[in-house]
Scaffold this motif. Structure first.
Motif, PDB file in Angstrom:
ATOM      1  N   ALA A 148     -72.922  62.062  17.037  1.00 49.30           N
ATOM      2  CA  ALA A 148     -71.732  61.423  17.592  1.00 49.30           C
ATOM      3  C   ALA A 148     -72.095  60.402  18.666  1.00 49.30           C
ATOM      4  CB  ALA A 148     -70.794  62.490  18.168  1.00 49.30           C
ATOM      5  N   ALA A 149     -73.138  60.693  19.439  1.00 49.43           N
ATOM      6  CA  ALA A 149     -73.534  59.794  20.524  1.00 49.43           C
ATOM      7  C   ALA A 149     -74.083  58.472  20.017  1.00 49.43           C
ATOM      8  CB  ALA A 149     -74.573  60.474  21.408  1.00 49.43           C
ATOM      9  N   SER A 150     -74.581  58.454  18.772  1.00 55.21           N
ATOM     10  CA  SER A 150     -75.168  57.218  18.250  1.00 55.21           C
ATOM     11  C   SER A 150     -74.165  56.078  18.250  1.00 55.21           C
ATOM     12  CB  SER A 150     -75.713  57.455  16.842  1.00 55.21           C
ATOM     13  OG  SER A 150     -74.675  57.775  15.933  1.00 55.21           O
ATOM     14  N   PHE A 151     -72.893  56.391  17.968  1.00 58.52           N
ATOM     15  CA  PHE A 151     -71.868  55.342  17.979  1.00 58.52           C
ATOM     16  C   PHE A 151     -71.699  54.772  19.384  1.00 58.52           C
ATOM     17  CE2 PHE A 151     -70.658  58.149  14.460  1.00 58.52           C
ATOM     18  CZ  PHE A 151     -70.566  57.233  13.421  1.00 58.52           C
ATOM     19  N   ALA A 152     -71.572  55.655  20.364  1.00 58.68           N
ATOM     20  CA  ALA A 152     -71.370  55.220  21.741  1.00 58.68           C
ATOM     21  C   ALA A 152     -72.581  54.443  22.251  1.00 58.68           C
ATOM     22  CB  ALA A 152     -71.108  56.426  22.639  1.00 58.68           C
ATOM     23  N   VAL A 153     -73.787  54.880  21.888  1.00 60.09           N
ATOM     24  CA  VAL A 153     -75.005  54.217  22.351  1.00 60.09           C
ATOM     25  C   VAL A 153     -75.077  52.793  21.841  1.00 60.09           C
ATOM     26  CG1 VAL A 153     -77.511  54.183  22.027  1.00 60.09           C
ATOM     27  CG2 VAL A 153     -76.370  56.282  22.745  1.00 60.09           C
ATOM     28  N   ILE A 154     -74.805  52.602  20.548  1.00 63.02           N
ATOM     29  CA  ILE A 154     -74.863  51.265  19.965  1.00 63.02           C
ATOM     30  C   ILE A 154     -73.845  50.349  20.626  1.00 63.02           C
ATOM     31  CG2 ILE A 154     -74.455  49.940  17.859  1.00 63.02           C
ATOM     32  CD1 ILE A 154     -75.617  52.322  16.304  1.00 63.02           C
ATOM     33  N   SER A 155     -72.637  50.848  20.857  1.00 61.58           N
ATOM     34  CA  SER A 155     -71.599  50.035  21.496  1.00 61.58           C
ATOM     35  C   SER A 155     -71.974  49.687  22.925  1.00 61.58           C
ATOM     36  CB  SER A 155     -70.264  50.794  21.485  1.00 61.58           C
ATOM     37  OG  SER A 155     -69.857  51.060  20.164  1.00 61.58           O
ATOM     38  N   LEU A 156     -72.489  50.680  23.673  1.00 63.33           N
ATOM     39  CA  LEU A 156     -72.858  50.455  25.070  1.00 63.33           C
ATOM     40  C   LEU A 156     -73.974  49.429  25.188  1.00 63.33           C
ATOM     41  CD1 LEU A 156     -72.890  51.143  28.106  1.00 63.33           C
ATOM     42  CD2 LEU A 156     -74.467  53.033  27.552  1.00 63.33           C
ATOM     43  N   ILE A 157     -75.049  49.630  24.435  1.00 57.68           N
ATOM     44  CA  ILE A 157     -76.178  48.713  24.508  1.00 57.68           C
ATOM     45  C   ILE A 157     -75.778  47.314  24.063  1.00 57.68           C
ATOM     46  CG2 ILE A 157     -78.451  48.188  23.530  1.00 57.68           C
ATOM     47  CD1 ILE A 157     -78.597  50.385  25.535  1.00 57.68           C
ATOM     48  N   GLY A 158     -74.975  47.223  23.011  1.00 54.03           N
ATOM     49  CA  GLY A 158     -74.517  45.915  22.543  1.00 54.03           C
ATOM     50  C   GLY A 158     -73.744  45.166  23.603  1.00 54.03           C
ATOM     51  N   ALA A 159     -72.863  45.886  24.305  1.00 53.31           N
ATOM     52  CA  ALA A 159     -72.074  45.240  25.354  1.00 53.31           C
ATOM     53  C   ALA A 159     -72.946  44.808  26.521  1.00 53.31           C
ATOM     54  CB  ALA A 159     -70.980  46.197  25.837  1.00 53.31           C
ATOM     55  N   VAL A 160     -73.925  45.626  26.875  1.00 56.44           N
ATOM     56  CA  VAL A 160     -74.788  45.315  28.020  1.00 56.44           C
ATOM     57  C   VAL A 160     -75.667  44.101  27.740  1.00 56.44           C
ATOM     58  CG1 VAL A 160     -76.717  46.153  29.418  1.00 56.44           C
ATOM     59  CG2 VAL A 160     -74.779  47.658  28.948  1.00 56.44           C
ATOM     60  N   VAL A 161     -76.286  44.038  26.568  1.00 60.88           N
ATOM     61  CA  VAL A 161     -77.190  42.918  26.282  1.00 60.88           C
ATOM     62  C   VAL A 161     -76.432  41.614  26.080  1.00 60.88           C
ATOM     63  CG1 VAL A 161     -79.000  44.384  25.313  1.00 60.88           C
ATOM     64  CG2 VAL A 161     -77.266  43.425  23.793  1.00 60.88           C
ATOM     65  N   GLU A 162     -75.143  41.710  25.783  1.00 60.16           N
ATOM     66  CA  GLU A 162     -74.333  40.500  25.656  1.00 60.16           C
ATOM     67  C   GLU A 162     -73.863  39.994  27.017  1.00 60.16           C
ATOM     68  OE1 GLU A 162     -73.651  38.576  23.252  1.00 60.16           O
ATOM     69  OE2 GLU A 162     -74.206  39.679  21.444  1.00 60.16           O
ATOM     70  N   SER A 163     -74.126  40.757  28.066  1.00 59.54           N
ATOM     71  CA  SER A 163     -73.713  40.357  29.414  1.00 59.54           C
ATOM     72  C   SER A 163     -74.656  39.299  29.957  1.00 59.54           C
ATOM     73  CB  SER A 163     -73.708  41.576  30.339  1.00 59.54           C
ATOM     74  OG  SER A 163     -75.032  42.034  30.545  1.00 59.54           O
ATOM     75  N   ALA A 164     -74.410  38.887  31.184  1.00 58.83           N
ATOM     76  CA  ALA A 164     -75.200  37.815  31.800  1.00 58.83           C
ATOM     77  C   ALA A 164     -76.669  38.193  31.930  1.00 58.83           C
ATOM     78  CB  ALA A 164     -74.629  37.468  33.174  1.00 58.83           C
ATOM     79  N   GLY A 165     -76.961  39.483  32.049  1.00 58.33           N
ATOM     80  CA  GLY A 165     -78.342  39.917  32.223  1.00 58.33           C
ATOM     81  C   GLY A 165     -79.189  39.827  30.973  1.00 58.33           C
ATOM     82  N   GLY A 166     -78.552  39.715  29.796  1.00 62.02           N
ATOM     83  CA  GLY A 166     -79.288  39.589  28.553  1.00 62.02           C
ATOM     84  C   GLY A 166     -80.029  40.860  28.165  1.00 62.02           C
ATOM     85  N   TRP A 167     -81.089  40.692  27.369  1.00 61.39           N
ATOM     86  CA  TRP A 167     -81.775  41.854  26.810  1.00 61.39           C
ATOM     87  C   TRP A 167     -82.463  42.705  27.878  1.00 61.39           C
ATOM     88  CZ3 TRP A 167     -87.020  42.198  27.549  1.00 61.39           C
ATOM     89  CH2 TRP A 167     -87.722  41.020  27.841  1.00 61.39           C
TER      90      TRP A 167
END
Length: 419
Positions: A148-167
């Protein structure tokens, strides 16, 4: 008993958090961050594949080491080691890493150590220490939370790397997760019940039955047991199918006319079905026994692949049904394998037996993913590969059917008031 029950489930909750940190992040979260990092630094696809392959191999090779460490210094200290390697690797990647070799060391090696020392080996050892009759239920919960956590992890990481800080900001998530894991391990994880907890009726029940079980067998005797290798072969068989799905299912579905967007939904569907299989296996085992429940789970897995092999048109309903059967069968089957390892042999041997099976699973899965791709490149079809996967699982089913456990199998008791 009340205290033991509360602490047992509290420890299980903490171990579930640790599994999410050490398994979901390196597997699902890192796949997102590594792709962004490789693109930004202009690395080739070979380097991207190398990062994942070395990470998997590192974890697999270190699993027996982790099992030994757990036996020597305890579950909690092993978890601490894994969290520290995640913090170190994440910090390196988040700040100064620019070369492929740095990523190999920081992610593939250090976070491979994380998966070994704070992943499935110590977490399942913790489950085995705190749960006896309801061990299969606890393992089901452990795997279901990770799925179940895999869904949340992918969404969280995707949102973070799309932020100003990048990868690089994505790797800071790993640093933060390592710190959370470190605190969770120190504050909530206990190696084994002591004092009042150890006097629970459940542990007393286990002591009373110990003389009738294989719990006194040495590791050298257990590894010569046909039943152990039957269980290990069962894990190899379902891992071969899982590896095929991860590496090739989307290409296979697109090849029969399903759109790219619809095919991309296959893996989230597999993950969701795996969670249902994880939780459903306990109910199945409660109505029969672990070995028969495993056979049924693998039968569902086989039916899913037979359905996949017979997809000749772009029928989404049929395709998703086949994918769902594969996911549910794998989710139940992986819990069944761990349940058999945990119930048929001693708690003391459980970490090392798990390490042996995980090593076989990882090596076999990697080979299947590579060979399936090579066969398709040469012959433009996956059908013989799917047939081999079906054959492996049928052989594993027949092997389990023919082998009786070396101890009297007790049923899982989901309605019991004790842990």
């Amino acid at each position: 008993m009340k205290v033991f029950g509360y602490r047992g489930w509290a420890v299980l909750t903490a171990l579930s958090v640790m599994m999410c940190i050490s398994m979901s992040l390196p597997i699902y979260g890192a796949s997102v961050v590594n792709t962004y990092m490789a693109t930004a630094l202009d690395w080739n696809r070979k380097t991207l594949g190398l990062l994942t392959s070395v990470n998997m191999v590192t974890a697999a090779l270190l699993n027996p080491v982790a099992a030994n460490i757990v036996g020597r210094i305890g579950i909690r200290r092993s978890l601490v080691i894994g969290c520290l390697t995640m913090v170190a690797g994440g910090a390196w990647l988040a700040t100064v890493a620019t070369q492929p070799w740095e990523a190999v060391v920081a992610f593939s090696v250090l976070m491979g150590m994380t998966s070994a020392f704070s992943g499935i080996i110590p977490c399942q050892a913790g489950v085995a220490a705190w749960f006896v009759r309801r061990r299969t239920l606890a393992i089901s919960v452990l795997f279901a939370v990770v799925g179940a956590a895999s869904f949340a992890v992918i969404s969280l990481i995707g949102a973070v790397v799309e932020s100003a800080g990048g990868w690089r900001s994505g790797w800071w998530v790993f640093v933060g997760a390592g710190v959370v894991g470190l605190l969770t391990s120190l504050l909530f994880v206990r190696n084994a019940p002591t004092g009042e907890d150890a006097q629970s009726s459940e542990l007393h029940w286990d002591k009373a039955h110990e003389a009738q079980t294989t719990r006194e067998l040495s590791l050298s005797k257990v590894v010569r047991s046909p039943l152990l290798w039957g269980v290990a072969f069962a894990m190899l068989a379902i891992a071969s199918g899982s590896a095929f799905m991860i590496a090739h299912s989307q290409v296979y579905l697109r090849g029969i006319g399903i759109s790219a967007a619809a095919a991309a939904f296959a893996m989230p569907l597999v993950s969701a079905a795996m969670v249902l299989g994880n939780l459903g296996f306990n109910l199945l085992a409660a109505s029969t026994d672990l070995r028969r429940a495993q056979i049924i789970a693998m039968g569902v897995f086989v039916l899913g692949f037979i359905a996949l092999a017979n997809l000749h048109t772009a029928n989404l309903t049929t395709a998703y049904l086949a994918v769902g059967l594969v996911g549910a069968g794998f989710g139940a089957g992986q819990v069944g394998v761990m349940g058999m390892l945990g119930h048929y042999w001693s708690t003391r041997l459980f970490p090392m037996l798990t390490a042996i099976v995980m090593l076989i699973q990882t090596v076999g899965g990697c080979l299947v993913a590579i060979l399936a791709g090579a066969y398709f490149d040469a012959h433009q079809t996956y059908l013989p590969v799917i047939s081999v996967i079906v054959a492996l699982n049928v052989l594993a089913i027949l092997g389990l059917w023919a082998m009786a456990p070396q101890r009297k199998q007790h049923k899982v008791e989901p309605r019991s008031t004790s842990v």
